[in-house]
Design a protein around this motif. Sequence first.
Motif, PDB file in Angstrom:
ATOM      1  N   ALA A   1       0.842  -1.208   0.000  1.00 51.67           N
ATOM      2  CA  ALA A   1       0.000   0.000   0.000  1.00 51.67           C
ATOM      3  C   ALA A   1       0.872   1.251   0.000  1.00 51.67           C
ATOM      4  CB  ALA A   1      -0.930  -0.003   1.215  1.00 51.67           C
ATOM      5  N   ARG A   2       1.968   1.232   0.756  1.00 53.15           N
ATOM      6  CA  ARG A   2       2.845   2.412   0.801  1.00 53.15           C
ATOM      7  C   ARG A   2       3.431   2.716  -0.572  1.00 53.15           C
ATOM      8  NH1 ARG A   2       7.261   3.133   5.280  1.00 53.15           N
ATOM      9  NH2 ARG A   2       7.302   5.113   4.179  1.00 53.15           N
ATOM     10  N   MET A   3       3.936   1.676  -1.246  1.00 54.28           N
ATOM     11  CA  MET A   3       4.508   1.907  -2.588  1.00 54.28           C
ATOM     12  C   MET A   3       3.448   2.503  -3.513  1.00 54.28           C
ATOM     13  SD  MET A   3       6.973  -1.388  -3.351  1.00 54.28           S
ATOM     14  CE  MET A   3       5.723  -2.659  -3.289  1.00 54.28           C
ATOM     15  N   LEU A   4       2.224   1.988  -3.407  1.00 56.23           N
ATOM     16  CA  LEU A   4       1.145   2.455  -4.287  1.00 56.23           C
ATOM     17  C   LEU A   4       0.680   3.861  -3.905  1.00 56.23           C
ATOM     18  CD1 LEU A   4      -0.723  -0.957  -4.380  1.00 56.23           C
ATOM     19  CD2 LEU A   4       0.167   0.196  -6.418  1.00 56.23           C
ATOM     20  N   TYR A   5       0.570   4.136  -2.608  1.00 54.08           N
ATOM     21  CA  TYR A   5       0.166   5.486  -2.172  1.00 54.08           C
ATOM     22  C   TYR A   5       1.232   6.522  -2.536  1.00 54.08           C
ATOM     23  CZ  TYR A   5      -3.923   4.034   0.607  1.00 54.08           C
ATOM     24  OH  TYR A   5      -5.143   3.560   1.011  1.00 54.08           O
ATOM     25  N   GLN A   6       2.504   6.139  -2.394  1.00 53.19           N
ATOM     26  CA  GLN A   6       3.569   7.082  -2.773  1.00 53.19           C
ATOM     27  C   GLN A   6       3.443   7.444  -4.248  1.00 53.19           C
ATOM     28  OE1 GLN A   6       6.998   4.826  -1.554  1.00 53.19           O
ATOM     29  NE2 GLN A   6       6.778   5.385   0.602  1.00 53.19           N
ATOM     30  N   TYR A   7       3.153   6.426  -5.048  1.00 54.11           N
ATOM     31  CA  TYR A   7       3.002   6.675  -6.479  1.00 54.11           C
ATOM     32  C   TYR A   7       1.742   7.489  -6.760  1.00 54.11           C
ATOM     33  CZ  TYR A   7       2.807   5.751 -11.512  1.00 54.11           C
ATOM     34  OH  TYR A   7       2.747   5.884 -12.867  1.00 54.11           O
ATOM     35  N   ALA A   8       0.644   7.119  -6.104  1.00 53.33           N
ATOM     36  CA  ALA A   8      -0.621   7.843  -6.304  1.00 53.33           C
ATOM     37  C   ALA A   8      -0.453   9.311  -5.923  1.00 53.33           C
ATOM     38  CB  ALA A   8      -1.741   7.197  -5.494  1.00 53.33           C
ATOM     39  N   ALA A   9       0.295   9.567  -4.836  1.00 52.16           N
ATOM     40  CA  ALA A   9       0.506  10.944  -4.389  1.00 52.16           C
ATOM     41  C   ALA A   9       1.268  11.735  -5.451  1.00 52.16           C
ATOM     42  CB  ALA A   9       1.254  10.956  -3.060  1.00 52.16           C
ATOM     43  N   GLU A  10       2.245  11.089  -6.086  1.00 52.18           N
ATOM     44  CA  GLU A  10       2.985  11.769  -7.168  1.00 52.18           C
ATOM     45  C   GLU A  10       2.071  12.054  -8.353  1.00 52.18           C
ATOM     46  OE1 GLU A  10       6.608   9.711  -8.278  1.00 52.18           O
ATOM     47  OE2 GLU A  10       7.014   9.303  -6.153  1.00 52.18           O
ATOM     48  N   LEU A  11       1.196  11.095  -8.662  1.00 53.40           N
ATOM     49  CA  LEU A  11       0.271  11.294  -9.785  1.00 53.40           C
ATOM     50  C   LEU A  11      -0.700  12.432  -9.492  1.00 53.40           C
ATOM     51  CD1 LEU A  11      -0.619   7.581 -10.666  1.00 53.40           C
ATOM     52  CD2 LEU A  11       0.741   9.136 -12.061  1.00 53.40           C
TER      53      LEU A  11
END
Lengths: 259, 181
Positions: free
Chosen positions: A48-58
């Motif tokens: 989830a952290r890897m995905l949230y970090q990416y989502a936050a960048e998007l």
Amino acid sequence: MPHFAYVLHLADNCIILGQRNAQWCGNGPILEEDIAMANNSLDLIGQARMLYQYAAELKGGLATEDSLAYFRDAHDFKNYTLLELPHYGPLVGYAVENLDYSVTIVRNFLFSTLMVLMWEKLQHSKDTRLAAIAAKSLKEVRYHLRHAHDWLVRFGDGTHESQARAQAALNHLMPYTQEFWIQAPFETAAYNANIGIDTLDLKKDWTSLVGDTLNEANLMTPPGGGYLTSGKLGLHSEHLSYLLGEMQSIARAHPDGVW
Amino acid sequence: MVIRTQVPAIHHSTNEIWNLLEGLTDPEIPALTLREMGIIRHVEMIGKRQVIIAITPTYSGCPAMEQIHDDILSTLEAAGFQVEVRTQLAPAWTTDWLTEQAKDKLKSYGISPPNRLCSGPSSVEHPMYFLRYSKEVEKSVQCPHCSSNNTLESSRFGSTACKALYKCLDCTEPFDYFKPY
């Protein structure tokens, strides 16, 4: 950013089941399973952290992994309804403390089977960041699947009591898996951009793998149908708010806290 | 058998950095250095005393990553370098990167090293095959204490994300097994 919602959906799935399964930490039926479920949650929260970090960048702006996980309310979460349900069947639970491990195992089994197939495909996503996250997550979810598979066979092929409970859990949870196969608009958009997948393409393999295990476990495949949930569209059961209330309480009480 | 070791090649200009980093061990498995674990993926000098280090997480939820990040930063800064530590996700970390020497160290530390490579033929790695035939893919795990193969899995998940819990049926000692990943 057509796939922000898609990445967020994947992240929400991971964190909600991670938080739900973490409820076993300190309450496990046996010590080994207490540790297993804590490990399972650690993996899911890591994904989830890897995905949230990416989502936050998007998303850009002031979004961070923490703002996405801790400062959104239930209707903004895009996880499958299946993953937020408590650890008890429809008729046996009176309180959150009523934990039934067969529900936990059946849910992990149904979801891990889907994710093994999904991460396998997403490794080839045109989005290289998502592909990298998929390659890592696949390695972990394979262990989750084998763990859930082994216990499901033990329950189904075990005592009368364990068999009855596993069957009840399966009958209870199976209708929620229908949500896997109905494409949300953000899934269609991600699929059309060669970033996401069409989960319907996984249904045949999923059904076949689930059928194999149920056979091995002497469990009956429940008849299809039932109410179709829409958690990924933000329409959740009453259980998600309570889960978030607990998960988000510290971050919201100390919004600028750093540790 | 072809042993593939993918420890990054050491370039002359980064020798000093690698030597400094060689003192850093995995916080959860102090028997191995970060280099031996394959966690440090890349070292690049961008100025005389400026360096970029790329690290990759083992498991995605590995709680040691922040400690590793801080250890690298403080070690190199103390030696007068300006450091940027980046996280790199691809290629995904795998136990295939553990060198034979690292596996020996694990064993003497009391952890049974991974007994197979993960980058097998893709047919074996396919999820359909994996679940149906996983028992056939799995080889017996060797006890690090008495080297017996007569061992039993107590739990697929152990004291850290990367390990499973086993016991030896010959010497009766429990031990950790580093899971192929």
